[in-house]
Write an enzyme that holds these catalytic residues in place. Sequence first.
Site, PDB file in Angstrom:
ATOM      1  N   HIS A 251       0.856  -1.188   0.000  1.00 46.94           N
ATOM      2  CA  HIS A 251       0.000   0.000   0.000  1.00 46.94           C
ATOM      3  C   HIS A 251       0.890   1.236   0.000  1.00 46.94           C
ATOM      4  O   HIS A 251       1.883   1.290   0.729  1.00 46.94           O
ATOM      5  CB  HIS A 251      -0.892  -0.007   1.242  1.00 46.94           C
ATOM      6  N   ARG A 274      -7.116  10.066  -0.053  1.00 43.74           N
ATOM      7  CA  ARG A 274      -6.882  10.524  -1.431  1.00 43.74           C
ATOM      8  C   ARG A 274      -8.181  10.641  -2.197  1.00 43.74           C
ATOM      9  O   ARG A 274      -8.336  11.503  -3.059  1.00 43.74           O
ATOM     10  CB  ARG A 274      -5.917   9.564  -2.143  1.00 43.74           C
TER      11      ARG A 274
END
Length: 467
Positions: A251, A274
């Site tokens: 990740h 995000r």
Amino acid sequence: MDPVIVVGGGLSGLSAAHSVLEHGGKVVLLDKKPALGGNSVKASSGINGAGTQSQTRLNISDSSQSFYDDTLKSAGSEHARPNLITALTSNSASAIEWLINNFGVDLSLVSMLGGHSTPRTHRGTGGAPGWAITSALMKRLVAEEAKSEKRANILKNAKVVKLLQTGDKVTGVEYEDGQGQKVKLAGSVLIATGGFGADFSPAGLIATHRADLMQLPTVNGDHATGDGHVLVTSLPSRSGVLIDMNQVQVHPTGFIDPAQPDAKTKFLAAEALRGVGGLLLKNDGSRFVDEMEKRDLVTAKMWEVIQNGQGPVRLVLGVQAATELKSHCDFYLSKGLMKKFANLQELAESMQVSLTDLHATFTSHKSYALGQEKDPFGKTHFHNSDINIEEPFLVALITPVVHYTMGGVLVDEQAHVLDASGKPIPGLYASGEVIGGVHGKNRLGGSSLLEAVVFGRIAGEMAARSQ
């Protein structure tokens, strides 16, 4: 009637246990830890669903076919298994409704994460969705255990050390209780032990299949050591097989805690950060990637930046983005994982870059969002891009982390564990992160909780019917 024995108390094991009960069976759930939940309770972005009532209410047009297409593309043609992807995506809407209607989970908000063509990642208005979902199923199972019918039993501090087999059929387990005593249980077995993202032992699964990742930090709890993988492949007669074991998802955004920058276990910075408009910046204040790209691509770009001496990488949110994920951000701030700056000037001074250059990054991003210019990194999904530089900013230092293991036990779309010839092993099922092949080379954000619920429900039903 023997019970179905569920090994693992994360979301997939809990979903399986409830599914067994719904289909008239008895269940014994075992977990090696003193508390249930596993990694599921930490999942912070949401759970995917296509064609849900929440999407309809928000005028979001989506379909299981579109979700299938996105997942297939993410998985890659070399690793994609259409039967497993179909099971995941075609059952996604019913999984969401099951959680809402049966357990009262709030999944009213829908956002868009990297690699998706439309918003389909569901969460509620409160805290982390992984905790909200998993705790609801935990509480209900505890309530079921207390009923006079005694159809549910939860055993904690119970580490399964062996699967029992008579001929080709799996007939039960042997486990060690909290006092180290060996106990045998009879019944069909459902493996839901999670992945191996914390197995950094010298001869462990990461060392064996992805030695290049041994030095990375992880966001996995210390329970994620591939126990189910070992159990299934250690059967004395017909054993299961493992697939795609080198497909480990790194990740892009694990928090670097300023108080413990070298800690091996880190806290995950949710992809939702995000999704609501967080930007990724190099040390000079410039962007370097489409923040909404798939995880593997964002991670690859981050490695380039770090290896070129342009780190540390910062995740930066303006007021609107931070407000949309207020509960998340408040938690991160309380843990010291995020820092608040009064305005862009204060952030520029902290980064030791010019305010003009840093301002240009946000001005350009806004112009891309408005369609005045084309984003050089190909970004097409923008959210909360109108940022006032005189308002506060939330900032975190981030680094790539071992997150999710796509590889695991080979199963079919009905969650039967398969042998090397592709035939089901009688009496043995598996669900959740322990299974392999659902996500191919890259898992889309929001699909881990979904995989846990969908395949947990399928496995629980199949196991209950086999008793």
